[in-house]
Design an enzyme around this catalytic site. Sequence first.
Site, PDB file in Angstrom:
ATOM      1  CB  CYS A   1      15.594   6.526  11.568  1.00  0.00           C
ATOM      2  SG  CYS A   1      16.709   4.547  11.845  1.00  0.00           S
TER       3      CYS A   1
ATOM      4  CG  ASN B   1      12.645   1.293  12.502  1.00  0.00           C
ATOM      5  OD1 ASN B   1      13.326   1.407  11.470  1.00  0.00           O
ATOM      6  ND2 ASN B   1      13.124   1.208  12.901  1.00  0.00           N
TER       7      ASN B   1
ATOM      8  CG  HIS C   1      12.549   6.894  11.371  1.00  0.00           C
ATOM      9  ND1 HIS C   1      12.266   5.933  10.641  1.00  0.00           N
ATOM     10  CD2 HIS C   1      12.884   6.586  12.303  1.00  0.00           C
ATOM     11  CE1 HIS C   1      13.007   4.795  10.741  1.00  0.00           C
ATOM     12  NE2 HIS C   1      13.568   4.484  11.917  1.00  0.00           N
TER      13      HIS C   1
HETATM   14  O1  UT7 Z   1      14.564   3.470  14.170  1.00  0.00           O
HETATM   15  C1  UT7 Z   1      15.446   4.107  15.265  1.00  0.00           C
HETATM   16  C2  UT7 Z   1      15.046   4.545  16.268  1.00  0.00           C
HETATM   17  N1  UT7 Z   1      14.308   3.141  17.155  1.00  0.00           N
HETATM   18  C3  UT7 Z   1      13.398   3.922  17.703  1.00  0.00           C
HETATM   19  O2  UT7 Z   1      13.167   4.989  17.463  1.00  0.00           O
HETATM   20  C4  UT7 Z   1      13.238   2.452  18.914  1.00  0.00           C
HETATM   21  C5  UT7 Z   1      12.779   2.908  20.273  1.00  0.00           C
HETATM   22  N2  UT7 Z   1      12.258   2.059  20.839  1.00  0.00           N
HETATM   23  C6  UT7 Z   1      11.070   1.319  21.047  1.00  0.00           C
HETATM   24  O3  UT7 Z   1      10.668   1.199  19.993  1.00  0.00           O
HETATM   25  C7  UT7 Z   1      10.324   0.173  21.846  1.00  0.00           C
HETATM   26  O4  UT7 Z   1      11.369   0.821  22.953  1.00  0.00           O
HETATM   27  C8  UT7 Z   1      10.555  -1.259  21.609  1.00  0.00           C
HETATM   28  C9  UT7 Z   1       9.465  -1.312  20.759  1.00  0.00           C
HETATM   29  C10 UT7 Z   1      11.819  -1.326  21.363  1.00  0.00           C
HETATM   30  C11 UT7 Z   1      10.468  -1.833  23.358  1.00  0.00           C
HETATM   31  O5  UT7 Z   1       9.520  -1.079  23.636  1.00  0.00           O
HETATM   32  P1  UT7 Z   1       9.218  -0.480  25.468  1.00  0.00           P
HETATM   33  O6  UT7 Z   1       7.668  -1.206  25.274  1.00  0.00           O
HETATM   34  O7  UT7 Z   1      10.296   0.353  25.559  1.00  0.00           O
HETATM   35  O8  UT7 Z   1       9.740  -2.089  26.130  1.00  0.00           O
HETATM   36  P2  UT7 Z   1      10.194  -2.218  27.090  1.00  0.00           P
HETATM   37  O9  UT7 Z   1      12.243  -2.691  26.469  1.00  0.00           O
HETATM   38  O10 UT7 Z   1      10.713  -0.929  27.883  1.00  0.00           O
HETATM   39  O11 UT7 Z   1      10.069  -3.408  28.131  1.00  0.00           O
HETATM   40  C12 UT7 Z   1       8.869  -3.641  28.530  1.00  0.00           C
HETATM   41  C13 UT7 Z   1       8.414  -4.723  28.844  1.00  0.00           C
HETATM   42  C14 UT7 Z   1       9.862  -5.559  29.587  1.00  0.00           C
HETATM   43  O12 UT7 Z   1       8.974  -6.250  30.602  1.00  0.00           O
HETATM   44  P3  UT7 Z   1       8.980  -6.200  32.478  1.00  0.00           P
HETATM   45  O13 UT7 Z   1       9.927  -5.516  33.256  1.00  0.00           O
HETATM   46  O14 UT7 Z   1       7.809  -4.893  32.248  1.00  0.00           O
HETATM   47  O15 UT7 Z   1       7.558  -7.453  32.986  1.00  0.00           O
HETATM   48  C15 UT7 Z   1      10.218  -6.718  28.666  1.00  0.00           C
HETATM   49  O16 UT7 Z   1      11.111  -7.254  30.009  1.00  0.00           O
HETATM   50  O17 UT7 Z   1       8.399  -5.393  27.906  1.00  0.00           O
HETATM   51  C16 UT7 Z   1       9.182  -7.315  27.987  1.00  0.00           C
HETATM   52  N3  UT7 Z   1      10.053  -7.287  26.655  1.00  0.00           N
HETATM   53  C17 UT7 Z   1       9.013  -8.074  25.307  1.00  0.00           C
HETATM   54  N4  UT7 Z   1       7.954  -9.003  25.916  1.00  0.00           N
HETATM   55  C18 UT7 Z   1       7.520  -9.893  25.103  1.00  0.00           C
HETATM   56  C19 UT7 Z   1      10.608  -6.826  26.144  1.00  0.00           C
HETATM   57  N5  UT7 Z   1      10.751  -7.193  24.844  1.00  0.00           N
HETATM   58  C20 UT7 Z   1       9.958  -7.781  24.795  1.00  0.00           C
HETATM   59  C21 UT7 Z   1       9.507  -8.597  23.810  1.00  0.00           C
HETATM   60  N6  UT7 Z   1       8.696 -10.224  23.658  1.00  0.00           N
HETATM   61  N7  UT7 Z   1      10.867  -8.670  22.478  1.00  0.00           N
END
Ligand code: UT7
Length: 334
Positions: free
Chosen positions: A119, A290, A259
């Site tokens: 990226c 993305n 990005h």
């Molecule tokens: O481009 C290259 C570089 N990439 C990036 O910069 C991406 C960086 N990361 C992100 O953008 C984020 O980490 C994501 C968008 C991928 C994920 O978001 P997050 O806020 O970090 O989610 P998380 O993994 O911390 O999960 C938070 C909650 C969890 O539930 P609990 O444990 O709080 O109840 C997950 O189980 O959200 C839940 N969750 C989802 N819920 C609905 C995780 N994925 C999903 C989903 N739909 N797809």
Amino acid sequence: MKLPSGAPGSRILSVGEYRPARVVTNEEICQRIDSSDAWIRERTGIITRRFASDDETVAGMAAAASSKALADAGIEPDDVDLVVVATITHPYQTPAASSEVQHLIGASRAGAFDLGAACAGFCYALSVADAAIRSGTARYVVVAGSERMTDFIDPTDRGMAFLFGDGAGAVVVGPADRPGIGPVVWGSDGSQAAMITQEPTYLEVQRALAEGKTTPPVALRMAGQSVFRWAVTQMAPVARRALEAAGVDVGELAAFIPHQANLRIVESLAKSLGLGPNTVIARDIETQGNTSSASIPLALAALLEEGAVESGQYALLIGFGAGLTYAAQVIEIP
Ligand code: UT7
């Protein structure tokens, strides 16, 4: 030995884009993962993204964007000296996408190579173009970022499937009598390579098939939360260093074009940098997802189309992602 004399500076002359026709909603993504439109919008800002069809290739999309940029700049393909394609999703180990692009756009005299910095790839490639022009190695360079992320994303991966899209953006870079592309601040932290990585490798797939075993398809895997934390804590200092290196004050920025990884990352960086109300913040992720190395030129193209920025104004670019890699520089809007 003789050396050519280069230009005092270089600048982006024009931008071209290629957005695949197929628009994919969050509802469609949620048919394969346990998620919702509301969660995806809130956690990423993404409303829709574009998915390429089989005939919209990495090289084809890059060529379409590049031809558009060349036409807009009024530069003949024969005048292009170098074609650099930033990509991590060209399906061939060799030949490179850039040679196909060079042929497709009719840049008969140009050298060509692909650049893989995920990226951050577009910012790396822009810096290479600037250096080539200032050293006299090239006069006009086509820089494209082009990705078919969907070929490398598991549509059932709940942590990634909603995030990525396909597309290409390209710029023509040419000589200028003053710097229109500022010094790049770049870096890499290979100790964190496992945060975003391909699993399995092509070699593992080949070996498994040779042994008659079944194998999962090649796909990217990401420790999303860790990457998120790294981006929001480590990238603002990199962006500040790019401003310092260019001698540009944050208040002079007409646009911030990071990005398009996640709208929450974009907004967090904007806040950390203390951007004022007069700085436009790129939000192309809302409708594009993305797109890795394509996201910055696509976002720049969108701001120009909207009339949100004017030629000659300053914009700050920063790319970051797998490697981990990052790169930032100030540019003058074409
Ligand atoms: O481009 C290259 C570089 N990439 C990036 O910069 C991406 C960086 N990361 C992100 O953008 C984020 O980490 C994501 C968008 C991928 C994920 O978001 P997050 O806020 O970090 O989610 P998380 O993994 O911390 O999960 C938070 C909650 C969890 O539930 P609990 O444990 O709080 O109840 C997950 O189980 O959200 C839940 N969750 C989802 N819920 C609905 C995780 N994925 C999903 C989903 N739909 N797809």
